[in-house]
Design an enzyme around this catalytic site. Structure first.
Site, PDB file in Angstrom:
ATOM      1  N   LYS A  20      46.356  58.727  44.960  1.00 26.54           N
ATOM      2  CA  LYS A  20      45.728  58.385  44.797  1.00 26.54           C
ATOM      3  C   LYS A  20      44.571  58.630  46.259  1.00 26.54           C
ATOM      4  CE  LYS A  20      49.770  54.531  45.454  1.00 26.54           C
ATOM      5  NZ  LYS A  20      50.328  54.204  46.757  1.00 26.54           N
ATOM      6  N   ASP A  27      46.413  46.895  49.096  1.00 29.94           N
ATOM      7  CA  ASP A  27      47.591  46.306  48.217  1.00 29.94           C
ATOM      8  C   ASP A  27      47.563  44.802  48.066  1.00 29.94           C
ATOM      9  OD1 ASP A  27      49.251  48.535  47.261  1.00 29.94           O
ATOM     10  OD2 ASP A  27      50.133  49.363  49.556  1.00 29.94           O
ATOM     11  N   GLN A  33      51.719  52.878  52.881  1.00 27.97           N
ATOM     12  CA  GLN A  33      53.192  53.045  51.678  1.00 27.97           C
ATOM     13  C   GLN A  33      54.340  53.508  52.050  1.00 27.97           C
ATOM     14  OE1 GLN A  33      52.094  54.898  48.748  1.00 27.97           O
ATOM     15  NE2 GLN A  33      54.189  54.323  48.062  1.00 27.97           N
TER      16      GLN A  33
END
Ligand code: NDP
Length: 281
Positions: free
Chosen positions: A40, A107, A84
């Site tokens: 990412k 997200d 994460q």
């Protein structure tokens, strides 16, 4: 192609005085998570975004992580925040997700964004993996109108938002959706009638060619590391679909690695660009 589009949008925003910024928070030293995070990081940098990864020890308390999230919420140079998953056991992931400002939740996991997706409001953020699957279908010219779509998996990050997207009633998302899970009876009976089969179960190569309708479009979301003595590192990455048998039956199929994974990252960048754009208004 999609990365080039994102890079163009980033350049455009930069000339308007805003460099889209994505901050990723990684707690602990899980090897798979570290790999995802560096992917990412690399992608956001190559698109011209400003980005940072905050690495915290596995012993980090929930309060300390929430304090970091609050700081990022207040930082106007940070447009997207991604914590994460999975998190160490002392931290409740739902509490953390609820602390991320919905306008920075790139997200798409915050309840406000999930709710917007379900009721069809387009001003929220959609979870990156299902959004990437829709993008793949659209860009490949796959018709969803009236199609039988079968999803295997009902998680909050893939299966549920995938179902919500596919039944939304827009031209690119107009399918009849079935969601299967570990309690589904006779899984093959469902998979065999799917025009579009989306597999997100986390079970290596569980879907074989004989479970697929001839001509179906197969999207393999699964990412599993399995032992493989022929590889130097002793393992290989595979999907939830047994590619060699499925490719003989399906009209289109996504490979693992290389299909849904890169598209998920592209959607994350797209969401960050949208978050930055909104910060202008
Ligand atoms: P979860 O473990 O949260 O969910 C798995 C789902 O699959 C559950 O709903 C489970 O059912 C169902 N399931 C498990 N076994 C079976 C079975 N034998 N038959 C039918 N259904 C079954 O996983 P995620 O949704 O987080 O991820 C799924 C896969 O996708 C993983 O391999 C993950 O690594 C991968 N992934 C890939 C991404 C990418 O970018 N490519 C991003 C996110 C995930 P039940 O609810 O009954 O337990």
């Amino acid at each position: 192609m999609i990365h080039a589009e994102v890079a163009r949008d980033v350049a455009d925003l930069t000339t308007r005085g805003v460099v889209p910024g994505l901050t990723v928070v990684l707690v602990g030293d899980d090897a798979a998570s570290a790999t995802y995070v560096s992917g990412k990081e690399k992608a956001s940098r190559s698109a011209g975004m400003s980005g940072a990864t905050i690495r915290l020890p596995a012993t980090t308390s929930q309060a300390a992580l929430l304090a970091v999230v609050e700081q990022l919420n207040a930082d106007s140079t940070v447009h997207g925040i991604l914590v994460q998953m999975p998190l160490p056991s002392q931290i409740d992931p739902d509490t953390v997700i609820r602390h991320i400002h919905p306008r920075k939740d790139v997200d798409g996991f915050h309840p406000i964004n999930v709710g917007k997706l379900l009721i069809g409001h387009t001003d929220g953020f959609v979870s990156c993996t299902p959004a990437g699957v829709i993008e793949l279908l659209v860009r490949s010219g796959v018709q969803t109108r009236g199609a039988e779509a079968v999803i295997i998996g009902r998680s909050n990050i893939v299966g549920k938002p995938m179902a919500a997207l596919l039944m939304q009633g827009r031209s690119h998302a107009d399918a009849t959706v079935t969601v299967c899970h570990s309690r589904t009876r006779d899984l093959s009976a469902h998979t065999r009638r799917a025009d579009i089969l989306i597999v997100a179960a986390g079970r290596a190569e569980m879907i074989t060619g004989d479970m697929i309708k001839p001509g179906a479009v197969v999207i393999d979301v699964g990412m599993n590391r399995v032992p493989d003595a022929t590889r130097a590192q002793g393992t290989r990455l595979c999907g939830d679909v047994h590619f060699a048998s499925a490719v003989k039956v399906a009209s289109r199929i996504t490979p693992v690695p290389g299909g849904v994974g890169p598209m998920t990252i592209a959607m994350l960048l797209k969401n960050t660009v949208r978050a930055a754009e909104r910060s202008l208004h």
